[in-house]
Scaffold this motif. Structure first.
Motif, PDB file in Angstrom:
ATOM      1  N   GLY A 203    -115.751  39.262  21.509  1.00  0.00           N
ATOM      2  CA  GLY A 203    -115.196  39.218  20.548  1.00  0.00           C
ATOM      3  C   GLY A 203    -114.691  40.330  19.773  1.00  0.00           C
ATOM      4  N   GLY A 204    -114.913  41.668  20.219  1.00  0.00           N
ATOM      5  CA  GLY A 204    -114.411  42.943  19.761  1.00  0.00           C
ATOM      6  C   GLY A 204    -112.917  43.081  19.735  1.00  0.00           C
ATOM      7  N   TRP A 205    -112.241  43.711  18.576  1.00  0.00           N
ATOM      8  CA  TRP A 205    -110.827  44.138  18.589  1.00  0.00           C
ATOM      9  C   TRP A 205    -110.375  45.009  19.735  1.00  0.00           C
ATOM     10  CZ3 TRP A 205    -106.842  42.888  14.850  1.00  0.00           C
ATOM     11  CH2 TRP A 205    -105.912  44.318  15.100  1.00  0.00           C
ATOM     12  N   LEU A 206    -109.378  44.567  20.217  1.00  0.00           N
ATOM     13  CA  LEU A 206    -108.686  45.344  21.300  1.00  0.00           C
ATOM     14  C   LEU A 206    -107.307  46.027  21.099  1.00  0.00           C
ATOM     15  CD1 LEU A 206    -109.411  43.646  24.589  1.00  0.00           C
ATOM     16  CD2 LEU A 206    -110.631  45.755  23.699  1.00  0.00           C
ATOM     17  N   ARG A 207    -106.617  44.823  20.413  1.00  0.00           N
ATOM     18  CA  ARG A 207    -105.087  45.264  19.733  1.00  0.00           C
ATOM     19  C   ARG A 207    -104.702  44.348  18.919  1.00  0.00           C
ATOM     20  NH1 ARG A 207    -105.876  49.361  22.438  1.00  0.00           N
ATOM     21  NH2 ARG A 207    -104.486  50.432  23.646  1.00  0.00           N
ATOM     22  N   GLY A 208    -103.770  44.520  18.148  1.00  0.00           N
ATOM     23  CA  GLY A 208    -103.252  43.414  17.111  1.00  0.00           C
ATOM     24  C   GLY A 208    -101.578  43.887  17.019  1.00  0.00           C
TER      25      GLY A 208
ATOM     26  N   ALA B  24    -108.260  32.467  11.592  1.00  0.00           N
ATOM     27  CA  ALA B  24    -108.044  33.178  10.297  1.00  0.00           C
ATOM     28  C   ALA B  24    -107.507  34.571  10.352  1.00  0.00           C
ATOM     29  CB  ALA B  24    -109.293  33.165   9.701  1.00  0.00           C
ATOM     30  N   ALA B  25    -108.025  35.476  11.571  1.00  0.00           N
ATOM     31  CA  ALA B  25    -107.646  36.662  11.860  1.00  0.00           C
ATOM     32  C   ALA B  25    -106.111  36.875  12.371  1.00  0.00           C
ATOM     33  CB  ALA B  25    -108.226  37.327  12.877  1.00  0.00           C
ATOM     34  N   ALA B  26    -105.564  35.958  13.086  1.00  0.00           N
ATOM     35  CA  ALA B  26    -104.166  36.119  13.399  1.00  0.00           C
ATOM     36  C   ALA B  26    -103.231  35.470  12.376  1.00  0.00           C
ATOM     37  CB  ALA B  26    -103.920  34.980  14.499  1.00  0.00           C
ATOM     38  N   HIS B  27    -103.834  34.710  11.351  1.00  0.00           N
ATOM     39  CA  HIS B  27    -102.889  33.968  10.168  1.00  0.00           C
ATOM     40  C   HIS B  27    -102.821  35.541   9.242  1.00  0.00           C
ATOM     41  CE1 HIS B  27    -101.374  31.626   7.249  1.00  0.00           C
ATOM     42  NE2 HIS B  27    -102.262  31.916   6.225  1.00  0.00           N
ATOM     43  N   GLU B  28    -104.134  36.052   9.070  1.00  0.00           N
ATOM     44  CA  GLU B  28    -103.946  37.148   8.174  1.00  0.00           C
ATOM     45  C   GLU B  28    -102.946  38.309   8.654  1.00  0.00           C
ATOM     46  OE1 GLU B  28    -105.258  38.992   4.691  1.00  0.00           O
ATOM     47  OE2 GLU B  28    -105.837  37.209   5.507  1.00  0.00           O
ATOM     48  N   LEU B  29    -102.895  38.456  10.016  1.00  0.00           N
ATOM     49  CA  LEU B  29    -102.066  39.532  10.295  1.00  0.00           C
ATOM     50  C   LEU B  29    -100.449  39.083  10.269  1.00  0.00           C
ATOM     51  CD1 LEU B  29    -103.943  40.596  13.622  1.00  0.00           C
ATOM     52  CD2 LEU B  29    -103.244  42.159  11.891  1.00  0.00           C
TER      53      LEU B  29
ATOM     54  N   ILE C 200    -112.711  39.935   8.921  1.00  0.00           N
ATOM     55  CA  ILE C 200    -112.708  38.465   9.784  1.00  0.00           C
ATOM     56  C   ILE C 200    -112.936  38.640  11.200  1.00  0.00           C
ATOM     57  CG2 ILE C 200    -111.169  36.483  10.379  1.00  0.00           C
ATOM     58  CD1 ILE C 200    -109.291  37.337   8.024  1.00  0.00           C
ATOM     59  N   VAL C 201    -112.670  39.612  11.793  1.00  0.00           N
ATOM     60  CA  VAL C 201    -112.987  39.733  13.204  1.00  0.00           C
ATOM     61  C   VAL C 201    -114.416  40.102  13.300  1.00  0.00           C
ATOM     62  CG1 VAL C 201    -112.631  41.304  15.341  1.00  0.00           C
ATOM     63  CG2 VAL C 201    -110.578  40.661  14.034  1.00  0.00           C
TER      64      VAL C 201
END
Length: 223
Positions: free
Chosen positions: A95-100, A183-188, A212-213
């Motif tokens: 679940g850790g952030w890699l890229r956005g 939710a995280a994708a929607h926020e981006l 959120i992440v």
């Protein structure tokens, strides 16, 4: 399918002959029918590795399998003027952030925007070097199109580009998740819908997205 295509071609040819004063048959009905059948068969002949499989839905909720990454994507449309932006993120199997990423895509339908989000998410994952990828979208129609369960927009350049990208030398699964799990994708996607903004790839998550992440990561890990 063959019978339906020839019936449609006969009806179309008859209407053209009756109502189009400049009607001219450039291709015989039999030849055109055979060509359309070949094109339809080609659409259905792609690898089934992208089809949802029993049990995959639970994996999407809990996070990807070991050594896989998860790409969540979404679109955001301004209801006042239909300005549309897309966004998404890549996370590891814990679940850790890699890229956005996020970018403005112009004025278009929600469905097209969701398909653009899937394409950009796939492309970012491929270009970053990931080869085992789960893509999640909260738009069921877009997921059905990508998985070839629906032929809507099958001839569009965007959908064709998605399919071509998915045929590269990697493993890809595309599935649907409820909006609350995206939710995280929607926020981006909602970060910026101004047309003068170029798309961006993010190495570090913005503050609101980071929280959120972090929350979703704890849920994935059962904390």
């Amino acid at each position: 399918m063959r019978f339906s295509i020839f019936c449609w071609l006969l009806w179309k040819n008859r209407c053209s002959a009756l109502f189009d004063t400049e009607h001219y048959v450039r291709e015989g009905i039999l030849d055109k029918g055979d060509r359309l059948i070949l094109e339809c068969n080609k659409v259905f002949s792609y690898s089934k590795v992208y089809q949802p499989r029993p049990g995959v839905r639970e994996m999407f909720c809990k996070g990807p399998a070991r050594d896989w990454v998860k790409v969540n994507v979404d679109a955001s449309v301004d209801t006042k003027d239909n300005r549309t932006a897309i966004g998404g993120l890549i996370r590891d199997d814990s679940g850790g952030w890699l890229r956005g990423f996020y970018r403005f895509v112009g004025r278009c339908s929600v469905l097209l925007a969701e398909l653009w989000a899937i394409y950009d998410g796939l492309r970012l994952a491929w270009e970053t070097g990931f080869r085992q990828v789960v893509v999640d979208s909260d738009n069921m129609e877009a997921v059905s199109i990508v998985n070839r369960s629906s032929l809507v927009l099958a001839r569009s350049a965007l959908v064709q580009s998605i399919w071509i990208l998915m045929q590269q030398d990697w493993l890809v699964k595309v599935g649907h998740v409820p909006r609350e799990e995206n939710a995280a994708a929607h926020e981006l996607a909602a970060l910026d819908r101004r047309p003068d903004k170029d798309g961006r790839v993010l190495v570090v998550p913005p503050g609101a997205v980071a929280s959120i992440v972090d929350r979703e990561q704890r849920r994935w890990l059962g904390e």
